[in-house]
Design a protein around this motif. Structure first.
Motif, PDB file in Angstrom:
ATOM      1  N   ARG A   1       0.737  -1.136   0.021  1.00  0.00           N
ATOM      2  CA  ARG A   1       0.076   0.164  -0.098  1.00  0.00           C
ATOM      3  C   ARG A   1       0.973   1.106  -0.138  1.00  0.00           C
ATOM      4  NH1 ARG A   1      -5.398  -0.839   3.167  1.00  0.00           N
ATOM      5  NH2 ARG A   1      -5.416   1.464   3.188  1.00  0.00           N
ATOM      6  N   LYS A   2       2.139   1.309   0.667  1.00  0.00           N
ATOM      7  CA  LYS A   2       2.719   2.314   1.037  1.00  0.00           C
ATOM      8  C   LYS A   2       3.480   2.858  -0.163  1.00  0.00           C
ATOM      9  CE  LYS A   2       2.772   2.912   6.088  1.00  0.00           C
ATOM     10  NZ  LYS A   2       1.620   3.734   6.003  1.00  0.00           N
TER      11      LYS A   2
ATOM     12  N   GLN B   1      -4.422  11.263  -4.120  1.00  0.00           N
ATOM     13  CA  GLN B   1      -5.415  10.159  -3.609  1.00  0.00           C
ATOM     14  C   GLN B   1      -6.762  10.795  -3.452  1.00  0.00           C
ATOM     15  OE1 GLN B   1      -3.835   8.618   0.210  1.00  0.00           O
ATOM     16  NE2 GLN B   1      -5.286   6.973   0.001  1.00  0.00           N
TER      17      GLN B   1
ATOM     18  N   GLU C   1     -11.138   9.457  -2.414  1.00  0.00           N
ATOM     19  CA  GLU C   1     -11.944   8.447  -1.811  1.00  0.00           C
ATOM     20  C   GLU C   1     -13.159   8.135  -2.438  1.00  0.00           C
ATOM     21  OE1 GLU C   1     -11.813  11.015   1.617  1.00  0.00           O
ATOM     22  OE2 GLU C   1     -10.769   9.517   2.957  1.00  0.00           O
TER      23      GLU C   1
ATOM     24  N   ARG D   1      -8.750  16.765   2.831  1.00  0.00           N
ATOM     25  CA  ARG D   1      -9.111  15.407   3.436  1.00  0.00           C
ATOM     26  C   ARG D   1      -7.785  14.426   3.272  1.00  0.00           C
ATOM     27  NH1 ARG D   1     -14.652  13.742   3.884  1.00  0.00           N
ATOM     28  NH2 ARG D   1     -13.708  11.542   3.513  1.00  0.00           N
ATOM     29  N   VAL D   2      -7.316  14.500   1.875  1.00  0.00           N
ATOM     30  CA  VAL D   2      -6.221  13.491   1.835  1.00  0.00           C
ATOM     31  C   VAL D   2      -5.082  13.947   2.625  1.00  0.00           C
ATOM     32  CG1 VAL D   2      -4.623  12.469  -0.008  1.00  0.00           C
ATOM     33  CG2 VAL D   2      -7.053  12.377  -0.347  1.00  0.00           C
TER      34      VAL D   2
ATOM     35  N   ARG E   1      -5.388  12.265   5.967  1.00  0.00           N
ATOM     36  CA  ARG E   1      -4.869  10.690   6.191  1.00  0.00           C
ATOM     37  C   ARG E   1      -3.650  10.747   5.980  1.00  0.00           C
ATOM     38  NH1 ARG E   1      -9.206   7.417   2.662  1.00  0.00           N
ATOM     39  NH2 ARG E   1      -7.647   6.078   2.711  1.00  0.00           N
ATOM     40  N   LYS E   2      -2.810  11.380   5.289  1.00  0.00           N
ATOM     41  CA  LYS E   2      -1.324  11.456   5.212  1.00  0.00           C
ATOM     42  C   LYS E   2      -0.702  11.787   6.424  1.00  0.00           C
ATOM     43  CE  LYS E   2      -0.690  11.276   0.152  1.00  0.00           C
ATOM     44  NZ  LYS E   2      -0.956   9.953  -0.131  1.00  0.00           N
TER      45      LYS E   2
ATOM     46  N   SER F   1      -1.419   9.205   9.315  1.00  0.00           N
ATOM     47  CA  SER F   1      -0.346   7.973   8.897  1.00  0.00           C
ATOM     48  C   SER F   1       1.115   8.021   9.390  1.00  0.00           C
ATOM     49  CB  SER F   1      -0.749   7.723   7.516  1.00  0.00           C
ATOM     50  OG  SER F   1       0.254   6.665   6.928  1.00  0.00           O
TER      51      SER F   1
ATOM     52  N   ILE G   1      -7.374   3.184   8.324  1.00  0.00           N
ATOM     53  CA  ILE G   1      -8.068   4.199   7.743  1.00  0.00           C
ATOM     54  C   ILE G   1      -8.720   3.623   6.603  1.00  0.00           C
ATOM     55  CG2 ILE G   1      -7.601   6.570   6.277  1.00  0.00           C
ATOM     56  CD1 ILE G   1      -4.661   6.544   7.072  1.00  0.00           C
TER      57      ILE G   1
ATOM     58  N   THR H   1     -15.102   8.174   6.262  1.00  0.00           N
ATOM     59  CA  THR H   1     -13.809   7.664   6.393  1.00  0.00           C
ATOM     60  C   THR H   1     -13.260   7.580   8.089  1.00  0.00           C
ATOM     61  OG1 THR H   1     -12.894   8.380   4.198  1.00  0.00           O
ATOM     62  CG2 THR H   1     -11.309   7.898   5.710  1.00  0.00           C
TER      63      THR H   1
END
Lengths: 553, 553
Positions: free
Chosen positions: A267-268, A281, A283, B263-264, B267-268, B271, B332, B351
């Motif tokens: 994934r990464k 990215q 969603e 939004r993205v 997430r990043k 993570s 996520i 999400t």
């Protein structure tokens, strides 16, 4: 259960007979099996309880005062171990003779005489170390009772220990940390393991034995592809159902954790490479108002007063992003297929890695982007997951996956592939034609030839003959016998298919009329194909740019 | 449609009346509206077709030979523009007087006299530039016909242009790239925009107007929270339904793309920070065999011969990972709630950002980890999404979100909060008690006080009174009136709740018997609570370590 005994703690073999009398009369093979397992469990419990009582009585008799009593036992909210916490993977010479603190799983425990015990302590993944506990003559910090208590801990109990780091007499082969051992001075039980494990770590850390468990009536072909995964040796394996019914033990196995680590690394790496190439990215939704693809393999459900479907693919949503001017997008997330097939190739939920991009000039941009992405992932895995892959190979043996040298990627045309087969392949492929699609044996033979010639397991086969691809694929302007369509091959098997499709609704309609509507298909099928085309026309009209996509693991 | 006219291309206002006679007799208000819209569309089509014919006839009459005819028109598979491709965001002085290639959306187009047209070309997000096309006296590279064709392109058409980069006489305020303009020499249509847009970019790039569209019978409270999002000015806005029915235009709006980018980024950042803290990502399932939480808000569906549910939370799966020895994990992905409420706070799919970790010594480890994660995300957004946030604020105005200085995070106890309210808060909170939970007005007042004193919109409120938290929360060993439970506050509103819960089934049972089973609740509710406890006991027994979690946007 019987296929997964704990290796160092054998089950009481006489148990089933003794306890069997109390069990309900079994009415079926399944019932009998269950009753037997239950009886075994009961007998084992009784045996352990008796052992504990005996130990407690013995302790009481031999020594009235346990000078080490504060150094072991159940953990309480006030228990405190002050020594420095050291992760096993960071343990080094600087810790020799120092006292450290560790929380770990009891991977193995055994007494050595009455005053000494050995345990294997696993901190995480496959990181384990040997622990030694020996009662001193003064009875502290370790007493006989304490050593006995530690040696008698159930497998997979979770403990907190205080210990001094020492060099073992010789490297401890059974543990990953083999150059050190821990001389335990305190040991507290945070969470006890069960008296009998439903799945031992030993069995859980082996290849899954079979896909069927208590349902042996399933046809043999459903287990296709599994047989060659199990090891040849006689070590106990557990069925998939046993793994699933004991999910925590399944997940504790180092091999499962290594597989999980590799999955996340994929994934990464995917995300990392595409980020570097200007992708964004996005969603896509999982709950959608219409099936993403034709066919029956869609899950549907009541959605208030309507009906909703689980996305079989983010395809339309990727195209919306492109039509919305996002240029290059990718997504990583669950996709769903209602396929009721018990094979390793069918799953009702899996993680999709999807990309979609605008083409500037030619479809080769997409082909090369996907190729580069896959190679980046494969190379990245070799570097970052070296240990994990090595470990997985000890359980699921496989050969090193050969990649082309940077700049020497192998891309051949379908015709070049067929020529190679005719000239250098097995006798039976002497006359293969450039106009007919390859069979699976042909693909495998070509894979072997490519590997011999170019030393790679990974290559791209491009420019398929027109008849081998759907009507909406565009033909090569330079050669109308072939079209701009490719397959990605790994070890002689297609893993990904792509192609250049019509953008203009009118050209698509013409291609359809020329190539599909003249085929002698039943009216109903023809209609459904046609309605498929209309839907497609609509999509193309909305999307308006040349895109290509891939989804895999 | 009427709420979203294309700004520079006004609808033919006489159309509805003229076309109305042909439409079916409307049977309802909804039907009448639809018929009106259809008639408008038809009239607009007819008008445009007439315009095109007139233009073509005029072109034929005035000039027989169009010397620029190869420089514009529909793109074909053989069309090629060789000039260098330059991204608008990279356009600089080095490109002045150079010829470049660009693919872009027609954001605006208008004729200036008979020989010249201005277009706004949007490449991606809000990156737009002014394009100028003027016929030369020799009729090439640009002819009068060509200028007219470009000036007449439908809004949101996608084109490929060749142009020379020039300095405009004065900066072009309406475009993000204001210091340069493009003098167009070639222009090809890749995908035409529709004759009438269902949602103009202008309307799409404004705050969503209302949650209801053709269903004005919904009670007003369902739109709660939306009213204050729409801007005070009179600019046209579109309803959520119009946005959803024109999803590509919705997504083309720079503000929507900026929101998607943020939004993205969240997430990043989530993570990234957790990776740096030794967390491992994992993949929980969405399709599960039992509802994750109690209550009716779960989606269920047929799963072959069984029933499956959509995960409302990855809670159990996070706990499995911890029980499996993964120490620190996060995930996520989508979570699902069957909540049929049309408010911005209820969504059937969103999400989830979830983390779960072992506690070494105290629950403060978790509290501080979540605090650090959130602050990392907020700081990261300010740096990485500066432009996006600024842009979003032009449409959804909001004040700068104040964060504590590094090392000066604000964590106060509940009692300290109440004291502050008593001493410095509004009159009505003079007598608030340390033993009773805060009301929403109290929370807001405290938020304002904290902001004034510490200059932060974000703080942690810890050590809640025992009665304000569920029975399974552990009390503070130092003060039995309060428990180890906290809330995270943003602008005076709770955004996250957490606490230290019993690990030992026996302690949990005791707490339940002491605090819950004596309450005068109906037998049925008591039973369900009790069965919840049993389930909980089971989970705790499996998990065996102290964990905490968070899920948000």
């Amino acid at each position: 259960m019987s296929d997964a005994p704990a290796p160092e703690k054998p089950q009481a073999s006489a148990a089933p007979q003794q306890a069997g009398a109390d069990a309900e009369a079994p009415t079926s093979k399944k019932g009998a099996k269950k009753a037997e397992a239950k009886a075994k469990k009961e007998a084992e419990k009784a045996r352990k309880a008796a052992e504990r009582e005996a130990a407690a009585a013995a302790a009481k008799k031999t020594e009235d005062v346990d000078l080490a009593k504060d150094n072991y036992g159940d953990i309480t909210p006030t228990t405190k171990v002050d020594a420095e916490r050291v992760n096993l993977k960071k343990l080094g010479e600087e810790h020799l003779d120092k006292t450290i603190r560790l929380r770990a799983w009891i991977q193995n425990a055994r007494m050595q005489g009455a005053k000494m015990a050995f345990v294997e302590l696993r901190e995480e993944r496959s990181w384990s170390i040997q622990g030694v506990i020996a009662a001193s003559s003064e009875g502290k910090p370790v007493s006989k009772q304490m050593a006995k208590w530690v040696g008698g801990l159930s497998l997979e109990s979770f403990v907190m220990v205080e210990a001094t780091v020492k060099k073992p007499l010789e490297p401890v082969k059974s543990c990953r940390v083999s150059d050190y051992e821990l001389h335990i001075t305190k040991c507290y039980l945070i969470a006890p393991g069960p008296e009998v494990l439903g799945l031992s770590l030993n069995a859980s850390n082996r290849a899954v034995g079979s896909l069927d468990d208590e349902e042996p009536t399933q046809p043999a072909e459903l287990t296709e592809g599994v047989a060659d995964l199990s090891l040849a040796d006689a070590a106990p394996t557990a069925s998939l159902l046993t793994h699933l019914n004991n999910i925590v033990m399944h997940k504790r196995a180092p091999v499962q954790q290594a597989i999980a680590d590799v999955r996340v690394a994929v994934r990464k790496l995917f995300s990392e490479y595409l980020d570097s190439q200007g992708f964004t990215q996005f969603e896509p939704p999982c709950l959608i108002g219409a099936a993403s693809e034709g066919g029956a393999n869609v899950f549907s459900m009541p959605y208030f007063n309507q009906k909703a479907y689980l996305a079989q693919s983010p395809q339309f949503y990727k195209q919306y992003e492109i039509a919305a001017g996002r240029k290059r997008v990718y997504c990583i997330g669950p996709v769903f297929r209602a396929e009721n097939s018990n094979t390793p190739r069918h799953m009702t939920e899996f993680t999709g890695l999807d990309l979609e991009m605008e083409i500037e000039d030619t479809y080769e941009e997409v082909r090369d982007m996907i190729e580069a992405t896959l190679i980046y992932i494969f190379r990245g895995l070799k570097e970052r997951c070296k240990n994990e892959i090595e470990y997985i190979r000890t359980i699921y043996p496989s050969e090193e996956f050969l990649l082309p040298e940077p700049g020497k990627e192998v891309r051949i045309t379908f015709a070049e592939g067929q020529k190679l087969l005719r000239e250098e392949g097995p006798e039976e492929f002497r006359n293969v034609s450039d106009d007919e699609d390859m069979s699976t044996p042909q693909e495998k033979a070509l894979g072997a030839l490519i590997k011999k010639k170019f030393n790679t397991d990974f290559y791209v086969l491009d420019k398929f003959p027109e008849g081998a691809r759907p009507f909406y694929t565009i033909e090569d302007p330079a050669n109308s016998n072939v079209c701009n369509a490719f397959d990605f091959m790994m070890r002689g098997q297609e893993v990904l298919s792509g192609g250049h499709v019509f953008i203009c609704p009118e050209s698509l309609r013409l291609a359809f009329e020329e190539k599909v509507s003249t085929l002698p298909v039943p009216a109903s099928r023809n209609m459904s194909t046609y309605s498929g085309v209309q839907e497609f026309l609509l999509t193309v009209a909305v999307v308006s740019v040349w895109t290509e996509s891939w989804h895999g693991t």
